[in-house]
Design an enzyme around this catalytic site. Structure first.
Site, PDB file in Angstrom:
ATOM      1  N   LYS A 199      43.440  52.775  29.053  1.00 22.21           N
ATOM      2  CA  LYS A 199      44.648  52.718  29.889  1.00 22.21           C
ATOM      3  C   LYS A 199      45.051  51.254  30.084  1.00 22.21           C
ATOM      4  O   LYS A 199      44.426  50.520  30.834  1.00 22.21           O
ATOM      5  CB  LYS A 199      44.410  53.384  31.246  1.00 22.21           C
ATOM      6  CG  LYS A 199      45.733  53.838  31.787  1.00 22.21           C
ATOM      7  CD  LYS A 199      46.161  53.511  33.149  1.00 22.21           C
ATOM      8  CE  LYS A 199      45.899  52.306  33.899  1.00 22.21           C
ATOM      9  NZ  LYS A 199      47.049  51.360  33.918  1.00 22.21           N
ATOM     10  N   GLY A 251      39.659  44.148  36.288  1.00 22.89           N
ATOM     11  CA  GLY A 251      40.806  44.037  37.183  1.00 22.89           C
ATOM     12  C   GLY A 251      40.384  43.498  38.529  1.00 22.89           C
ATOM     13  O   GLY A 251      39.409  42.748  38.625  1.00 22.89           O
ATOM     14  N   SER A 252      41.098  43.913  39.563  1.00 28.88           N
ATOM     15  CA  SER A 252      40.849  43.342  40.888  1.00 28.88           C
ATOM     16  C   SER A 252      39.565  43.907  41.503  1.00 28.88           C
ATOM     17  O   SER A 252      39.164  45.041  41.225  1.00 28.88           O
ATOM     18  CB  SER A 252      42.028  43.632  41.807  1.00 28.88           C
ATOM     19  OG  SER A 252      42.188  45.013  41.949  1.00 28.88           O
ATOM     20  N   GLU A 254      39.281  44.757  44.511  1.00 29.98           N
ATOM     21  CA  GLU A 254      39.688  45.861  45.377  1.00 29.98           C
ATOM     22  C   GLU A 254      39.670  47.199  44.620  1.00 29.98           C
ATOM     23  O   GLU A 254      39.072  48.185  45.081  1.00 29.98           O
ATOM     24  CB  GLU A 254      41.107  45.549  45.870  1.00 29.98           C
ATOM     25  CG  GLU A 254      41.648  46.471  46.910  1.00 29.98           C
ATOM     26  CD  GLU A 254      43.151  46.256  47.088  1.00 29.98           C
ATOM     27  OE1 GLU A 254      43.692  45.235  46.605  1.00 29.98           O
ATOM     28  OE2 GLU A 254      43.774  47.136  47.696  1.00 29.98           O
ATOM     29  N   GLY A 256      38.171  47.710  41.745  1.00 32.99           N
ATOM     30  CA  GLY A 256      36.792  47.888  41.275  1.00 32.99           C
ATOM     31  C   GLY A 256      35.936  48.613  42.307  1.00 32.99           C
ATOM     32  O   GLY A 256      35.139  49.495  41.973  1.00 32.99           O
ATOM     33  N   GLU A 273      34.303  44.324  35.617  1.00 38.27           N
ATOM     34  CA  GLU A 273      34.523  42.875  35.492  1.00 38.27           C
ATOM     35  C   GLU A 273      35.697  42.564  36.408  1.00 38.27           C
ATOM     36  O   GLU A 273      36.821  42.973  36.146  1.00 38.27           O
ATOM     37  CB  GLU A 273      34.812  42.531  34.027  1.00 38.27           C
ATOM     38  CG  GLU A 273      34.568  41.076  33.720  1.00 38.27           C
ATOM     39  CD  GLU A 273      35.844  40.293  33.712  1.00 38.27           C
ATOM     40  OE1 GLU A 273      36.189  39.724  34.775  1.00 38.27           O
ATOM     41  OE2 GLU A 273      36.506  40.252  32.665  1.00 38.27           O
ATOM     42  N   CYS A 307      40.491  35.535  35.157  1.00 38.85           N
ATOM     43  CA  CYS A 307      39.502  35.928  36.163  1.00 38.85           C
ATOM     44  C   CYS A 307      38.450  34.834  36.361  1.00 38.85           C
ATOM     45  O   CYS A 307      37.928  34.660  37.453  1.00 38.85           O
ATOM     46  CB  CYS A 307      38.858  37.247  35.792  1.00 38.85           C
ATOM     47  SG  CYS A 307      38.313  37.299  34.090  1.00 38.85           S
ATOM     48  N   GLU A 405      40.742  34.665  45.837  1.00 36.97           N
ATOM     49  CA  GLU A 405      41.278  34.544  44.483  1.00 36.97           C
ATOM     50  C   GLU A 405      42.806  34.521  44.542  1.00 36.97           C
ATOM     51  O   GLU A 405      43.421  35.441  45.088  1.00 36.97           O
ATOM     52  CB  GLU A 405      40.827  35.733  43.628  1.00 36.97           C
ATOM     53  CG  GLU A 405      41.296  35.649  42.197  1.00 36.97           C
ATOM     54  CD  GLU A 405      40.827  36.813  41.328  1.00 36.97           C
ATOM     55  OE1 GLU A 405      41.016  37.975  41.724  1.00 36.97           O
ATOM     56  OE2 GLU A 405      40.279  36.547  40.250  1.00 36.97           O
TER      57      GLU A 405
HETATM   58  P1  NAI Z   1      44.617  45.972  39.490  1.00 41.32           P
HETATM   59  O1  NAI Z   1      43.154  45.850  39.643  1.00 41.32           O
HETATM   60  O2  NAI Z   1      45.367  46.876  40.402  1.00 41.32           O
HETATM   61  O3  NAI Z   1      44.961  46.479  37.996  1.00 41.32           O
HETATM   62  C1  NAI Z   1      44.066  46.472  36.899  1.00 41.32           C
HETATM   63  C2  NAI Z   1      44.142  47.806  36.182  1.00 41.32           C
HETATM   64  O4  NAI Z   1      43.647  48.840  37.023  1.00 41.32           O
HETATM   65  C3  NAI Z   1      45.553  48.247  35.784  1.00 41.32           C
HETATM   66  O5  NAI Z   1      45.494  48.894  34.532  1.00 41.32           O
HETATM   67  C4  NAI Z   1      45.902  49.241  36.874  1.00 41.32           C
HETATM   68  O6  NAI Z   1      46.879  50.186  36.487  1.00 41.32           O
HETATM   69  C5  NAI Z   1      44.584  49.911  37.120  1.00 41.32           C
HETATM   70  N1  NAI Z   1      44.410  50.544  38.420  1.00 41.32           N
HETATM   71  C6  NAI Z   1      45.032  50.247  39.598  1.00 41.32           C
HETATM   72  N2  NAI Z   1      44.576  51.053  40.576  1.00 41.32           N
HETATM   73  C7  NAI Z   1      43.659  51.865  40.035  1.00 41.32           C
HETATM   74  C8  NAI Z   1      42.819  52.903  40.548  1.00 41.32           C
HETATM   75  N3  NAI Z   1      42.834  53.261  41.831  1.00 41.32           N
HETATM   76  N4  NAI Z   1      41.965  53.525  39.706  1.00 41.32           N
HETATM   77  C9  NAI Z   1      41.908  53.171  38.409  1.00 41.32           C
HETATM   78  N5  NAI Z   1      42.680  52.211  37.863  1.00 41.32           N
HETATM   79  C10 NAI Z   1      43.542  51.554  38.665  1.00 41.32           C
HETATM   80  O7  NAI Z   1      45.233  44.532  39.512  1.00 41.32           O
HETATM   81  P2  NAI Z   1      46.739  44.120  39.904  1.00 41.32           P
HETATM   82  O8  NAI Z   1      47.252  44.926  41.044  1.00 41.32           O
HETATM   83  O9  NAI Z   1      47.527  44.145  38.678  1.00 41.32           O
HETATM   84  O10 NAI Z   1      46.509  42.640  40.390  1.00 41.32           O
HETATM   85  C11 NAI Z   1      46.084  42.403  41.718  1.00 41.32           C
HETATM   86  C12 NAI Z   1      45.115  41.268  41.773  1.00 41.32           C
HETATM   87  O11 NAI Z   1      43.952  41.595  41.065  1.00 41.32           O
HETATM   88  C13 NAI Z   1      45.594  39.988  41.130  1.00 41.32           C
HETATM   89  O12 NAI Z   1      46.391  39.257  42.002  1.00 41.32           O
HETATM   90  C14 NAI Z   1      44.299  39.318  40.812  1.00 41.32           C
HETATM   91  O13 NAI Z   1      43.823  38.642  41.928  1.00 41.32           O
HETATM   92  C15 NAI Z   1      43.379  40.455  40.485  1.00 41.32           C
HETATM   93  N6  NAI Z   1      43.237  40.695  39.039  1.00 41.32           N
HETATM   94  C16 NAI Z   1      42.079  40.327  38.449  1.00 41.32           C
HETATM   95  C17 NAI Z   1      41.925  40.496  37.092  1.00 41.32           C
HETATM   96  C18 NAI Z   1      40.685  40.093  36.395  1.00 41.32           C
HETATM   97  O14 NAI Z   1      40.696  39.947  35.186  1.00 41.32           O
HETATM   98  N7  NAI Z   1      39.593  39.922  37.082  1.00 41.32           N
HETATM   99  C19 NAI Z   1      43.001  41.042  36.251  1.00 41.32           C
HETATM  100  C20 NAI Z   1      44.165  41.465  36.993  1.00 41.32           C
HETATM  101  C21 NAI Z   1      44.254  41.260  38.333  1.00 41.32           C
END
Ligand code: NAI
Ligand code: MG
Length: 494
Positions: A199, A251-252, A254, A256, A273, A307, A405
Site C-alpha cells: 500500500k 511511517g510515523s 503515531e 506505528g 521503521e 526519517c 520530529e
Molecule cells: P503516516 O504514518 O500517516 O503514513 C505512512 C503510511 O501509513 C501511509 O501509507 C498511510 O496511508 C499509512 N497509514 C496511515 N494511517 C494508517 C493506519 N491507521 N493503519 C495503517 N496504515 C496507515 O505519515 P503521514 O501522516 O504521511 O506523516 C505524518 C508524520 O509522520 C510526518 O510529519 C513525519 O513526522 C512522519 N513520517 C515519518 C516517516 C518515516 O519514514 N519515518 C515517513 C512519513 C512520515
C-alpha cells in the site's frame, strides 16, 4: 569560503552570496505520460475499485492534480490478499534461481526506465530531480539486484536452518522515498518466497503503479505482488486482514503504535521503521568543512523528509561559532524551487499538511526562545508548498524543536563540552534511528559509536545507504531491520 556576516538578529542571507551561486535554469526535459485514472494492481491486472472511490494525487510544486487514484476499501484489500495467498505456494516452490531471474529482470527494467521513474517521482512527491535520479531510482534497482542474489543462497544466510517463507506480507510505505521504499519492502520478501500486498502513500502512489507495469513487463506471475492504493483506512484494512502473515510498516511513530496495537494478540509478524530525531555530533578535531557539507545534506536532503535526518546537531563549544557561520554561508547557496530543475537542492514540501506542520515548529521554536536562521533571499514560486532551509541556534534540550520530529528542512543546533556530555544529550530522546559522529580521532569514533543508541551510526559521513547494510531503529524508531542478511530474517521462518 570566507565568512561574510557574523550571526545577526535579522538572520537573512546576503543577496551578494545568492547571486554568486546563481545558475541558469536547467529543466528536465523528459515528458512522462500520466493516465487520468489509476486502478489497483491485483493478480497481475489493473482492476477498478470494488466501490467507485477515487482521489487525486497532486504535484506539490504546482498544486496541479496529476491523476485520479483508487481509494482501496476492505473488499479491494481482500481481493489482493486472496490473490497473494493463491500465488504464494507456487512462488515459494519455484526454483530459487528462477525467482532470482524475475528479480534481476525487475532491477534491469527499473534501470531501463530510470529517467521516466525519476521524473514521475519528482512530479508526484516534490523532491529534486537530482535526488530521484541519483538516489531513489538507482537504490531501488540496487535493492532488487542485491536481494535477487540472496534468493538461491538463503541456506547460507542461516547455516544449519531450513528457512521457509512467512507467507503473505502486507507492506505499508510512506511518501518520502516512494519507489525506494517499495523496493525495500518487496525485494527481500520476494527473494524469500513470500507474496505481497503493497500500500503506497496516498500523496505519492504513481511510481509504485509504474512499478506494477514493470512487473507485467517481466511477466512476474500474477498475484505475487499486488498494489492497493488509498489512505490510512486502506492501510488499516490490510493490517487487520486475517490472511496477512506479516506486516512491514514505514511511517510515523503515531501510526506505528496503532499498528502494533492492532497486531498484538494475533500471530502476525511485525517490523516497524518509524520516526527519528537523529543526533549528528561534531568534535573540535573534525574536518569542519567536510562535516558542514555532510551536515547540510544530512538535514536538508529531500527537504528534511528523511526519517534518519541528522536533525539535532551537537557542536563542541570551541567550534560553535565557526560551524554556525559556515552553516549560514552554505545555507545561502542552497537553491529552493522547481524540483524538475537539475540545479535545485530543495524541492517542494510533500503536502500542505506537512508544510503546516513544519511552519508550526518554526513558530514554536521562536516562541520558546531559540534563534531562527533562514535563507530567504530568493523568491519562491507563487504556487506549491515551499519551505526555506533553516536552523535554530540557542536551542535548549527541553525545547520542542530539539525533541520532536519536524520532518522538514529545519536543524536544531546545540552545543556540548565533553564527549560524555555529547553522548548523554544525543541519547536523550525517545527515538534511536541513526546518528553521526565527526572526529579525526579513530579511537574516539569507535568509543562513541558503541555508546550511541541508534540503529545506524555514520562516522565522518551521513545518509549513506547500501542494500547490504541493515537499517532500522531502537526505542520509538521501531524494530526489525531492512537490508543485508539481517533484513532477510523478517521475511523467513528460521
Ligand atoms: P503516516 O504514518 O500517516 O503514513 C505512512 C503510511 O501509513 C501511509 O501509507 C498511510 O496511508 C499509512 N497509514 C496511515 N494511517 C494508517 C493506519 N491507521 N493503519 C495503517 N496504515 C496507515 O505519515 P503521514 O501522516 O504521511 O506523516 C505524518 C508524520 O509522520 C510526518 O510529519 C513525519 O513526522 C512522519 N513520517 C515519518 C516517516 C518515516 O519514514 N519515518 C515517513 C512519513 C512520515
Ligand atoms: Mg502527489
Amino acid at each position: 569560503m570566507t565568512p561574510t556576516a557574523a550571526p545577526s538578529a535579522a538572520h537573512t542571507v546576503t543577496p551578494a552570496l545568492e547571486s554568486d551561486w546563481a545558475y541558469s535554469p536547467a529543466p528536465e526535459t523528459v515528458k512522462v505520460a500520466i493516465a487520468d485514472r489509476y486502478s489497483h494492481f491485483i493478480n497481475g491486472k489493473f482492476v477498478a475499485p470494488r466501490k467507485s472511490g477515487y482521489f487525486s494525487t497532486v504535484n506539490p510544486a504546482s498544486e496541479v492534480p496529476l491523476a485520479e487514484i483508487a481509494q482501496g476499501e476492505a473488499a479491494d484489500v481482500d481481493a489482493a490478499v486472496k490473490a497473494a495467498a493463491a500465488a504464494q505456494p507456487k512462488w515459494a516452490s519455484l526454483k530459487p534461481s528462477e525467482r532470482a531471474k524475475f528479480m534481476f529482470r525487475i532491477a534491469r527494467r527499473i534501470q531501463d526506465r530510470a529517467r521516466e521513474l525519476a521524473v514521475l517521482e519528482t512530479m508526484d512527491g516534490g523532491k529534486p530531480i537530482k535526488e530521484s535520479r541519483d538516489v531513489d531510482v538507482p537504490l531501488a534497482a540496487a535493492h532488487f539486484f542485491y536481494h535477487a542474489g540472496w534468493a538461491d543462497k538463503l541456506g547460507y544466510a542461516f547455516p544449519g536452518r531450513t528457512p521457509r517463507p512467512v507467507g503473505v506480507c502486507g507492506q505499508i510505505i510512506p511518501w518520502n522515498f516512494p519507489l525506494l521504499m517499495a523496493a525495500w519492502k518487496l525485494a527481500p520478501a520476494l527473494a524469500c518466497g513470500n507474496t505481497c500486498v503493497l500500500k503506497p502513500a496516498e500523496t505519492t502512489p504513481l511510481t509504485a503503479l509504474r512499478l506494477a507495469e514493470i512487473l507485467q513487463e517481466v511477466e512476474l506471475p500474477p498475484g505475487v505482488v499486488n498494489i492497493v492504493t488509498g489512505d490510512g483506512r486502506t492501510g488499516a484494512a490490510l493490517v487487520n486482514h486475517p490472511g496477512v502473515h506479516k506486516i512491514a510498516f514505514t511511517g510515523s511513530t503515531e501510526v506505528g503504535k496503532k499498528i502494533a496495537g492492532a497486531v498484538a494478540g494475533t500471530d502476525k509478524r511485525l517490523t516497524l521503521e518509524l520516526g527519528g530525531k537523529s543526533p549528528n555530533i561534531i568534535f573540535e578535531d573534525a574536518s569542519i568543512d567536510q562535516a558542514v557539507e555532510c551536515i547540510i545534506s544530512g538535514i536538508y536532503f529531500n527537504q528534511g523528509h528523511v526519517c534518519c535526518a541528522g536533525s539535532r546537531l551537537f557542536v563542541q563549544e570551541s567550534i560553535l561559532d565557526e560551524v554556525t557561520t559556515k552553516l549560514r554561508m552554505r545555507l545561502a547557496s542552497l537553491r529552493v524551487g522547481d524540483p524538475l530543475d537539475k540545479n535545485t537542492d530543495l524541492g517542494a514540501i510533500n503536502s500542505r499538511p506537512q508544510l503546516e506542520k513544519i511552519e508550526h515548529y518554526l513558530r514554536i521554536g521562536r516562541e520558546e526562545g531559540a534563534t531562527l536562521h533562514a535563507a530567504n533571499a530568493s523568491p519562491l514560486p507563487a504556487k506549491g508548498y515551499w519551505c526555506r532551509p533553516a536552523f535554530f541556534t540557542g536551542v535548549q534540550p527541553s525545547h520542542t524543536v530539539a525533541r520532536e520530529e519536524i520532518f522538514g528542512p529545519v536543524l536544531a543546533v546545540l552545543s556540548f563540552r565533553t564527549p560524555e556530555e555529547a553522548i548523554t544529550r544525543a541519547n536523550n530522546t525517545p527515538y534511536g534511528l541513526a546518528a553521526g559522529v565527526w572526529t579525526d580521532k579513530g579511537s574516539k569514533i569507535f568509543d562513541i559509536a558503541r555508546q550511541l543508541k541508534a540503529g545506524v551510526v555514520w562516522l565522518n559521513t551521513y545518509n549513506r545507504f547500501d542494500p547490504s547494510s541493515p537499517f532500522g531503529g531502537f526505542k520509538e524508531s521501531g524494530f526489525g531491520r531492512e537490508g543485508g542478511r539481517q533484513g532477510l530474517k523478517a521475511y523467513l521462518c528460521t
